[in-house]
Enzyme design. Structure first.
Site, PDB file in Angstrom:
ATOM      1  N   HIS A  89      -7.124  -6.059   0.561  1.00 19.08           N
ATOM      2  CA  HIS A  89      -5.884  -5.347   0.905  1.00 19.08           C
ATOM      3  C   HIS A  89      -5.380  -5.730   2.325  1.00 19.08           C
ATOM      4  O   HIS A  89      -4.365  -5.324   2.630  1.00 19.08           O
ATOM      5  CB  HIS A  89      -6.571  -3.815   1.275  1.00 19.08           C
ATOM      6  N   SER A 113       0.779  -1.161  -0.105  1.00 21.19           N
ATOM      7  CA  SER A 113      -0.003  -0.160   0.031  1.00 21.19           C
ATOM      8  C   SER A 113       0.896   1.358   0.040  1.00 21.19           C
ATOM      9  O   SER A 113       1.459   1.369  -0.885  1.00 21.19           O
ATOM     10  CB  SER A 113      -1.090   0.000   1.163  1.00 21.19           C
ATOM     11  N   ASP A 157     -10.188  -5.385  -3.496  1.00 27.64           N
ATOM     12  CA  ASP A 157      -9.747  -4.536  -2.603  1.00 27.64           C
ATOM     13  C   ASP A 157     -10.456  -3.296  -2.719  1.00 27.64           C
ATOM     14  O   ASP A 157     -10.678  -2.629  -3.695  1.00 27.64           O
ATOM     15  CB  ASP A 157      -8.165  -4.415  -2.918  1.00 27.64           C
TER      16      ASP A 157
END
Length: 290
Positions: free
Chosen positions: A264, A149, A227
């Site tokens: 995620h 991320s 995600d």
């Protein structure tokens, strides 16, 4: 500054050790990071793979949740997990939001007056951290980098910004913020940390950097289409894919995989983590000289 051991745990025949030190890059603040050394380190310096964690995370997140240690032990490479931001800077407002300030350093060097003394995670990871590791059996000249991320953004940008210097042999990312100047997270971070705002932020944007990259990049990216942040256009991997193609890079140089249903979370990361460790280990072991 000297390293002070905080804790140590045996794992997969090696040792995971947490250290703390005072960082010059972070304006004299104390910072902590974890280091995993495989059994091979007892015989001499081993290659190293850095892991940069995401928003709200710490130096413990990847070490404890990523599932990387087993595979690093099998490959005989070290892992290093720095923190995601300075801690305790005392800057007004740094603890107001989860996606800016503490836990959200974005792996850049701040130029805005308010943050420039302490928020310099780019310098810490690229320059200071390798020097701190010099007292350990780690060959920092044989290094690769990965992240998740915000940390995936960091891994890609640190790699691409230093590609000509061969600072890192390869880079990989899980669900990276691939085009932050066009994503809400990036707009907020660059608008706050950088005097030049989003325009200056292009210097820390993987999609912008791949457009002008030279050489033979070795990049692996995995993103889950389930995600929520992918769906909210925070990650924008398609922009990175298109920029890499336009720049003339092949899929063997820049590989981006989209996976149905995956989100995620660290369930996603731990699923594809072994392939990432293997990807880097193969390159680190084959590189005659970095």
């Amino acid at each position: 500054m000297p390293l002070e051991q905080v804790s140590q745990n045996a794992s997969f025949g090696g040792q995971l050790t947490k250290y703390k030190t005072t960082s010059q890059s972070l304006g004299g603040l104390e910072t902590q990071f974890n280091v995993f050394l495989p059994a091979e380190a007892a015989k001499g310096p081993v290659p190293v793979l850095y892991y940069l964690a995401g928003l709200t995370c710490t130096e413990d997140t990847g070490a404890q949740k990523g599932g990387f240690l087993r595979d690093a032990a099998a490959e005989g490479i070290a892992l290093v997990f720095p923190d995601t931001s300075p801690r305790g800077a005392g800057v007004e407002g740094e603890d107001k939001d989860w996606d800016f300030g503490t836990g959200a350093g974005f792996y850049i060097n701040s130029t805005a007056d308010k943050y420039s003394k302490h928020y310099n995670m780019y310098d810490f990871v690229v320059r200071e951290l390798p020097s701190l590791l010099s007292e350990l059996p780690i060959n920092t000249a044989r290094a690769s980098i990965m992240g998740h991320s915000m940390g995936g953004h960091g891994a890609l940008t640190l790699y691409l910004r230093t590609l000509g210097d061969k600072k890192y042999a390869s880079a990989s990312a899980f669900a990276p913020i691939s085009n932050p100047v066009k994503a809400p997270w990036g707009e907020k971070a660059f608008g706050g940390y950088l005097a030049g705002g989003v325009e200056e932020g292009k210097e820390y944007d993987a999609t912008e950097l791949i457009k002008k990259a030279k050489g033979d990049p070795k990049i692996l990216i995995d993103v889950g289409t389930g995600d929520q942040f992918y769906q909210q256009k925070q990650l924008l991997p398609e922009n990175f894919i298109e920029a890499a193609k336009t720049a003339g890079f092949s899929e063997s140089q820049v590989q981006v995989n989209l996976h149905d249903k995956y989100d995620h979370s660290y369930w996603f990361i731990s699923t594809f983590g072994p392939a990432h460790v293997k990807f880097h280990a193969n390159i680190l072991k084959s590189e005659p000289k970095l």
